[in-house]
Design a protein around this motif. Structure first.
Motif, short mmCIF file in Angstrom:
data_model
loop_
_atom_site.label_atom_id
_atom_site.label_comp_id
_atom_site.label_asym_id
_atom_site.label_seq_id
_atom_site.Cartn_x
_atom_site.Cartn_y
_atom_site.Cartn_z
N ALA A 90 0.83 -1.21 0.00
CA ALA A 90 0.00 0.00 0.00
C ALA A 90 0.86 1.26 0.00
CB ALA A 90 -0.93 -0.02 1.21
N LEU A 91 2.04 1.18 0.63
CA LEU A 91 2.92 2.35 0.74
C LEU A 91 3.92 2.45 -0.41
CD1 LEU A 91 3.81 2.20 4.54
CD2 LEU A 91 2.04 3.56 3.44
N ALA A 92 3.87 1.49 -1.34
CA ALA A 92 4.90 1.39 -2.37
C ALA A 92 5.10 2.69 -3.14
CB ALA A 92 4.56 0.25 -3.33
N ASN A 93 4.05 3.44 -3.36
CA ASN A 93 4.14 4.65 -4.19
C ASN A 93 3.89 5.93 -3.40
OD1 ASN A 93 4.59 3.28 -6.81
ND2 ASN A 93 2.61 2.38 -6.33
N ASP A 94 4.14 5.87 -2.07
CA ASP A 94 3.97 7.05 -1.20
C ASP A 94 2.60 7.72 -1.38
OD1 ASP A 94 6.55 6.70 -0.22
OD2 ASP A 94 7.42 7.93 -1.82
N PRO A 95 1.53 7.02 -1.05
CA PRO A 95 0.19 7.58 -1.30
C PRO A 95 -0.12 8.77 -0.38
CG PRO A 95 0.03 5.61 0.04
CD PRO A 95 1.47 5.72 -0.38
N ASP A 96 -1.11 9.56 -0.80
CA ASP A 96 -1.61 10.66 0.05
C ASP A 96 -2.59 10.13 1.09
OD1 ASP A 96 -0.22 12.56 -1.43
OD2 ASP A 96 -1.82 12.70 -2.91
N VAL A 97 -3.35 9.09 0.69
CA VAL A 97 -4.41 8.56 1.55
C VAL A 97 -4.24 7.04 1.67
CG1 VAL A 97 -6.90 8.24 1.84
CG2 VAL A 97 -6.03 10.37 0.87
N LEU A 98 -4.30 6.54 2.90
CA LEU A 98 -4.26 5.10 3.15
C LEU A 98 -5.58 4.71 3.82
CD1 LEU A 98 -2.63 2.41 3.28
CD2 LEU A 98 -1.90 3.10 5.57
N ILE A 99 -6.31 3.78 3.20
CA ILE A 99 -7.55 3.26 3.79
C ILE A 99 -7.24 1.91 4.40
CG2 ILE A 99 -9.94 2.59 3.36
CD1 ILE A 99 -9.91 4.43 0.90
N ALA A 100 -7.41 1.78 5.70
CA ALA A 100 -7.13 0.53 6.41
C ALA A 100 -8.46 -0.09 6.85
CB ALA A 100 -6.23 0.80 7.62
N ASP A 101 -8.88 -1.15 6.15
CA ASP A 101 -10.19 -1.77 6.40
C ASP A 101 -10.01 -2.94 7.36
OD1 ASP A 101 -12.74 -2.71 6.38
OD2 ASP A 101 -12.84 -3.16 4.25
N GLU A 102 -10.34 -2.72 8.62
CA GLU A 102 -10.20 -3.75 9.68
C GLU A 102 -8.83 -4.41 9.60
OE1 GLU A 102 -12.43 -4.31 11.98
OE2 GLU A 102 -14.46 -4.06 11.21
N PRO A 103 -7.74 -3.63 9.67
CA PRO A 103 -6.41 -4.22 9.40
C PRO A 103 -5.90 -5.15 10.48
CG PRO A 103 -6.17 -1.96 10.18
CD PRO A 103 -7.65 -2.20 10.02
N THR A 104 -6.54 -5.18 11.65
CA THR A 104 -6.00 -5.99 12.76
C THR A 104 -7.01 -6.95 13.36
OG1 THR A 104 -6.59 -4.28 14.38
CG2 THR A 104 -4.41 -4.12 13.40
N THR A 105 -8.15 -7.17 12.68
CA THR A 105 -9.25 -7.94 13.28
C THR A 105 -8.84 -9.30 13.81
OG1 THR A 105 -10.93 -6.82 11.99
CG2 THR A 105 -11.50 -8.96 12.82
N ALA A 106 -8.13 -10.08 12.99
CA ALA A 106 -7.84 -11.46 13.39
C ALA A 106 -6.43 -11.63 13.96
CB ALA A 106 -8.03 -12.38 12.19
N LEU A 107 -5.80 -10.52 14.35
CA LEU A 107 -4.42 -10.60 14.84
C LEU A 107 -4.38 -10.60 16.37
CD1 LEU A 107 -2.68 -8.03 12.46
CD2 LEU A 107 -2.88 -10.49 12.17
N ASP A 108 -3.30 -11.16 16.91
CA ASP A 108 -3.07 -11.12 18.36
C ASP A 108 -3.01 -9.67 18.84
OD1 ASP A 108 -2.69 -13.84 18.37
OD2 ASP A 108 -0.57 -13.66 17.94
N VAL A 109 -3.28 -9.48 20.13
CA VAL A 109 -3.28 -8.11 20.66
C VAL A 109 -1.91 -7.45 20.53
CG1 VAL A 109 -5.25 -8.22 22.22
CG2 VAL A 109 -3.07 -9.15 22.97
N THR A 110 -0.85 -8.20 20.76
CA THR A 110 0.49 -7.58 20.66
C THR A 110 0.82 -7.26 19.21
OG1 THR A 110 1.38 -9.82 20.72
CG2 THR A 110 1.50 -8.57 22.75
N VAL A 111 0.45 -8.15 18.28
CA VAL A 111 0.70 -7.88 16.86
C VAL A 111 -0.18 -6.71 16.40
CG1 VAL A 111 0.68 -8.88 14.53
CG2 VAL A 111 1.29 -10.30 16.48
N GLN A 112 -1.42 -6.68 16.90
CA GLN A 112 -2.32 -5.56 16.58
C GLN A 112 -1.69 -4.23 16.98
OE1 GLN A 112 -6.76 -5.42 17.45
NE2 GLN A 112 -6.01 -4.29 19.20
N ALA A 113 -1.16 -4.18 18.18
CA ALA A 113 -0.52 -2.94 18.66
C ALA A 113 0.67 -2.57 17.77
CB ALA A 113 -0.08 -3.11 20.11
N GLN A 114 1.46 -3.59 17.37
CA GLN A 114 2.62 -3.33 16.50
C GLN A 114 2.18 -2.78 15.14
OE1 GLN A 114 4.59 -7.11 16.19
NE2 GLN A 114 4.97 -7.25 18.40
N ILE A 115 1.14 -3.38 14.55
CA ILE A 115 0.67 -2.95 13.21
C ILE A 115 0.13 -1.53 13.28
CG2 ILE A 115 -1.08 -3.37 11.43
CD1 ILE A 115 1.18 -5.40 11.28
#
Length: 555
Positions: free
Chosen positions: A190-215
């Motif tokens: 998503a960041l490959a081309n340095d976008p102006d806007v990043l839409i994150a659609d439920e990016p951490t739903t199924a992740l562990d709490v510690t991984v969620q915090a890292q992301i």
């Protein structure tokens, strides 16, 4: 008449727009989307407006079906052919209405100026291409660049998203990475081309709490470095409170309320917003009755797997100890939580206790009967007394069978019920007990929401009238209010039927609300256990303290 329907809590323009000297990078007005279905038209999004300014994060929150993702896909131009966007809708990006763009202009915008991270990286990444080739493709679609330069840029991106051993990851396939690593790859793309806007659609739903915090911290740090604007779509209010500047609340396709994060959490105006904020898992497990005997016991249970390492021509097999000689004791009426990050051995331990996988050594007793040395056929008489509810009900319910057959199948296999009519009565009773209507027997799993499918999975388990249920992450992918309903349902069934639960989860809020005791697992070992309130309020190990901090603070 139309003026009377205007919601005073959700005007078209933000409450904090006065005094701003810059224009929004995205200004969406009167967005309405309908879908053509067999029975007519479904209004997915109804006349909503929102603004996003450079360098900030707005959150769009609401339950499943509220229209959050449809709103994001409208901005990206990723709606299906069945979608109809109302003619009065406008989505201005830097002053130009992207809804009027040609498909070619949309493609140039997508992944370049506006990028999106999807909820499930495994279904977003192509399983037959390496990580490196997929990132290189995302770069070269929008940039005139040699393959070598694109590969160098891909390596730089993987370093930026802090993937361990990034050079090796370039040549690996999606299935060789963990969930958190796959999500980092999606962020890199998503960041490959340095976008102006990043839409994150439920990016951490199924992740562990510690991984969620890292992301989430990673997204925030990259945002600060690159000056991006972020639209965060989520149902996790802890995340919203910690990471967003402005919040939009959606329900049934309508905007119910919006305000600055601080103001909305301090003084919610709309009844639905108050309901959402009150839906965090609450309460505690009822004290156990006196003199409960033990229903499940494990002694020195060990499970290991042989994993292949090395090259194709020089393979090397190494043992991975997933469960390292663990002891466990579960009493009747008790709920015991097992928590830990992905790969800690929680699910493997639970499945070994149910003899769904074989343990290498150790002893397992169910209702004081030794079951560790029983064959598959010898286990069959006990199967109706011990059941399991999986994390993802959609993959554990047969999509080709209607609900009635799905639940009745277990009764037939276990010889429960004298005839078809008695089995049908049991199926209906189980559905009603699980909070579902009894008239859905001919409907299929895809016709239900995530929460409803999980109730059907619970109905299938309780139809056999078990004494013990293994619950493997049964609420991880559900909305907060649906989570609260499932927790209440599990409590009610435990009270009515005297059930014992082994509750595997990485969501410590749910564990606190439902469990009597908790065990913390790391690398196949139990590093801490005790009454749930003691362990979560006064963790004795740094690992448990980190889990608790990530779950309740997300900082």
């Amino acid at each position: 008449m139309a003026l009377a329907l205007v919601n005073p809590f959700a005007p078209a323009v933000r409450h904090d727009s006065e005094g701003r000297t810059t224009s929004p990078v995205i200004d969406a007005r009167n967005v309405a989307v309908t879908f053509k279905v067999e029975d007519g038209m479904v209004e997915a999004v109804k006349d909503i407006s929102f603004q996003l300014y450079r360098g900030e994060t707005i959150a769009i929150v609401g339950e499943s079906g509220s229209g959050k993702s449809v709103t994001a896909r409208t901005v990206m131009g990723l709606l299906t052919k069945r979608a109809v966007v109302a003619p009065q809708s406008t989505v201005d990006y830097d002053g130009r209405n992207v809804l009027k763009f040609s498909e070619r202009e949309r493609r140039k915008l997508r992944g370049d100026r506006i990028s999106m991270i999807f909820q499930e990286p495994m279904s977003s990444l192509n399983p037959i291409y390496t990580i490196g080739s997929q990132i290189v493709e995302a770069i070269r679609v929008h940039r005139r660049m040699s393959r070598r330069d694109a590969q160098n840029r891909a390596l730089e991106l993987l370093k930026q998203v802090q993937i361990p051993d990034p050079a090796a990851r370039l040549n690996q396939y999606p299935h060789q990475l963990s969930g958190g690593q796959r999500q980092r790859v999606m962020i890199a793309m998503a960041l490959a081309n340095d976008p102006d806007v990043l839409i994150a659609d439920e990016p951490t739903t199924a992740l562990d709490v510690t991984v969620q915090a890292q992301i989430l911290n990673l997204i925030r740090n990259l945002q600060q470095q690159l000056g991006m604007a972020v639209i965060l779509i989520t149902h996790d209010l802890t995340v919203v409170k910690q990471f967003s500047d402005y919040v939009y609340v959606m329900q049934h396709g309508e905007m119910r309320e919006h305000n600055t994060t601080e103001a909305l959490f301090a003084n919610p105006q709309h009844a639905y917003t108050r309901h959402l904020l009150a839906s965090e898992p609450k309460g505690h497990a009822k004290p156990l009755p006196e003199g409960c005997d033990t229903i499940l016991e494990g002694k020195a249970v060990r499970v290991s797997f042989m994993l292949r390492h090395g090259t194709f021509f020089k393979p090397e097999m190494r043992a991975l100890v997933a469960v390292d000689s663990l002891d466990i004791e579960l009493k009747r009426h008790e709920t015991l939580g097992i928590v830990g990050e992905s790969g800690s051995g929680k699910t493997t331990f639970g499945q070994a206790l149910l003899r769904l996988i074989n343990s290498e050594s150790g002893e397992i007793y169910f209702d004081r009967q030794a079951i560790h040395d029983r064959s598959r056929n010898e286990m069959r008489p006990l199967r109706s007394r011990m059941q399991i509810v999986f994390q993802d009900p959609f993959s554990s319910l047969n999509p080709r069978m209607p609900v009635g057959q799905i639940i009745e199948e277990g009764l037939i296999v276990n010889g429960i019920g004298a005839d078809k009519s008695e089995r049908l009565g049991r199926v209906k009773d189980a559905l009603v007990s699980a909070g579902m209507p009894a008239n859905i027997l001919s409907r299929f799993p895809h016709e239900f929401s995530g929460g409803q499918r999980q109730r059907i999975a619970i109905a299938r388990a309780i139809a056999l009238e078990p004494e013990f249920i293994l619950l493997d992450e049964p609420t991880s992918a559900l909305d907060l209010s649906v989570q609260a309903q499932i927790i209440d349902l599990l409590r009610k069934l435990q009270d009515e039927r005297g059930l014992s639960y082994l509750f595997i989860s990485h969501d410590l809020k749910v564990v606190r609300a439902l469990c009597h005791r908790v065990m913390v697992m790391q690398n196949g070992q139990i590093i801490e256990e005790g009454p749930v309130e003691d362990v979560l309020s006064h963790p004795q190990t740094p690992y448990t303290a980190r889990l608790v901090k990530a779950a309740f603070e997300v900082a």
